[in-house]
Design an enzyme around this catalytic site. Structure first.
Site, PDB file in Angstrom:
ATOM      1  N   VAL A  92       0.871  -1.199  -0.106  1.00 16.07           N
ATOM      2  CA  VAL A  92       0.124   0.090   0.047  1.00 16.07           C
ATOM      3  C   VAL A  92       0.895   1.452   0.094  1.00 16.07           C
ATOM      4  CG1 VAL A  92      -1.769   1.337   1.086  1.00 16.07           C
ATOM      5  CG2 VAL A  92      -1.720  -1.178   1.367  1.00 16.07           C
ATOM      6  N   CYS A  93       0.788   2.016  -1.127  1.00 19.50           N
ATOM      7  CA  CYS A  93       1.676   2.981  -1.270  1.00 19.50           C
ATOM      8  C   CYS A  93       1.192   4.391  -0.781  1.00 19.50           C
ATOM      9  CB  CYS A  93       2.135   3.251  -2.731  1.00 19.50           C
ATOM     10  SG  CYS A  93       3.051   1.920  -3.426  1.00 19.50           S
TER      11      CYS A  93
END
Length: 445
Positions: A92-93
């Protein structure tokens, strides 16, 4: 420091579980608060609408000075990338997680926490998720406009297929072809002879199982509407378009088959209805064995009946066939409201695993209402801290029906037609009121 970290995590979990936010849920095993599961329900008017997206949070001992590690679980076994910032491998960026370069001031701070991370992830699930790709602001070419449309179409399809349909099929033990792989009810997790739940280490940790089943019943008509919208835009058998930012192992590949998704949605609804009906037979066995749940429900029934008598409430409550796991509520419409003069019957079905599995309610009398689905399933929220108290469920159902000035909340969109009229123009509201009154009048015929 470790004790402070545990205290902080425990408080955040408690606060979120008490919160009435219908789009977020969190849970952990009692013995392991550092490993948290979270569920985000996709926002309305986006291709993620009412999808069930699960994430794992791992909190280190330096929390909250350092952010937790967050992994997306709803990835179709690592094969599906649901957003430019949510990778197929679960990455998850986000700048606040230190997994993406953000602007100054966007990095992690101890003032942030579990809820702020969930809201940040939820904000990625936008009406146009293509815009999360870096460089989007330069995407003005016609080809980019087509990419955005193509991306929305495949996200909508896979949200239904993976986050909703596959998840519910797994919970209900039914195959994608509709075949039943095992009994739909969770009999392996509860022994009516012993009246005990198996040791939790031997049972898979699926904290959102019951929630997703009940929400599926809420949003069933919205899922079918999404299928119809998809059918109008693409043809079955048409392959997904690959986006410029998708790599060979970090993509969302496949082809459209909305006809198949529709069939599987119908099969899930049928299986859920059958599961609910099976509780009555299980309940009679539990009653005969005088299990704790059976005795508890019988006692609560008697107390609520007595409460109705003392308070002068017109509502009536009966056991169906003397079964403490099946109640019939007769609700009399509140005087001086649009419900005045109506008489409505609602069946409350309880699981032998209550309150781990919450009651399922269905109005048997047709009522055109924005908080009641077309099949009679009411959208109501009982206090999380009193899930075992049936009286609070009944009160919450009545409150949802009678609320005079409800706030606009698309998370309660369980009857698309009624919801649209209720929140539409003044003329739409008048049409809504006429249809509601007509159903009230018909309830007495």
């Amino acid at each position: 420091m470790a004790d402070q970290s545990i205290f902080r995590i425990t408080k955040e979990l408690s606060d979120l579980q008490k919160n009435s936010d219908l789009s977020l849920a969190v849970a952990c095993r009692d013995i392991d608060v550092r490993n948290v599961k979270a569920l985000i329900i996709g926002p309305h008017d986006t291709p993620y609408e009412f999808g069930f997206f699960e994430f794992d949070f791992k909190f280190n001992k330096e929390y909250p000075r350092k952010s937790p590690q967050v992994t997306a679980i709803t990835t179709n076994g690592g094969r599906s990338r649901f957003n430019p910032n949510i990778y197929a491998n679960g990455r998850v960026c986000l700048s606040i997680l230190g997994t993406w370069r953000g602007e100054r001031g966007e990095e992690w701070s101890a003032a942030q926490g579990l809820e702020s991370i969930l809201l940040s992830i939820q904000s990625l699930m936008s009406a146009n998720p293509y815009e999360n790709e870096p460089g989007f602001e330069d995407a003005n070419e016609p080809s980019d406009q087509k990419h955005q449309k193509d991306y929305i179409q495949k996200i909508r399809h896979e949200t239904l297929r993976i986050s909703v349909i596959q998840r519910l099929e797994e919970y209900l033990k039914i195959g994608s072809d509709g075949s039943v792989q095992a009994p739909a009810s969770a009999k392996g997790e509860y022994d009516l002879d012993m009246d005990t739940v198996e040791d939790e280490s031997s049972v898979p940790f699926e904290p959102f199982k019951d929630l997703c089943k009940r929400r599926f019943l809420w949003y069933y008509d919205s899922y079918l509407a999404a299928v119809q919208k998809g059918k109008q835009e693409v043809k079955d058998g048409e392959y997904f378009q690959r986006m410029p930012f998708e790599g060979s192992s970090n993509t969302l590949d496949g082809k459209f088959n909305y006809s198949e998704l529709e069939r599987r949605l119908h099969a899930i609804k049928k299986a859920l209805d059958e599961e609910t009906e099976s509780w009555a037979a299980e309940g009679l066995v539990a009653k005969a064995k005088e299990t704790t749940v059976a005795v508890n429900l019988q006692r609560q029934f008697e107390q609520i009946v007595e409460h109705f008598k003392r308070s002068g409430a017109a509502h009536n409550l009966e056991l169906v066939d003397g079964n403490p796991f099946v109640w019939m509520l007769t609700y009399f419409g509140k005087p001086m409201t649009n419900l005045d003069g109506g008489l409505f019957r609602a069946k409350l079905c309880f699981s032998p695993r209550f309150p781990e599995e919450q009651p399922r309610v269905k109005f048997e009398t047709r009522l055109f209402h924005h908080r009641i689905a077309a099949d009679g399933t009411p959208c109501y929220v009982a206090p999380a801290s009193r899930r075992e108290d049936v009286k609070t469920h009944i009160e919450a159902i009545i409150d949802a029906l009678e609320e005079e000035h409800p706030p606009y909340d698309p998370r309660t969109l369980v009857h698309p037609e009624a919801f649209k009229l209720y929140w539409g123009s003044p003329e739409d509201r008048r049409v809504y009121n006429r249809r509601l009154r007509r159903s009230v009048q018909q309830s007495m015929e």
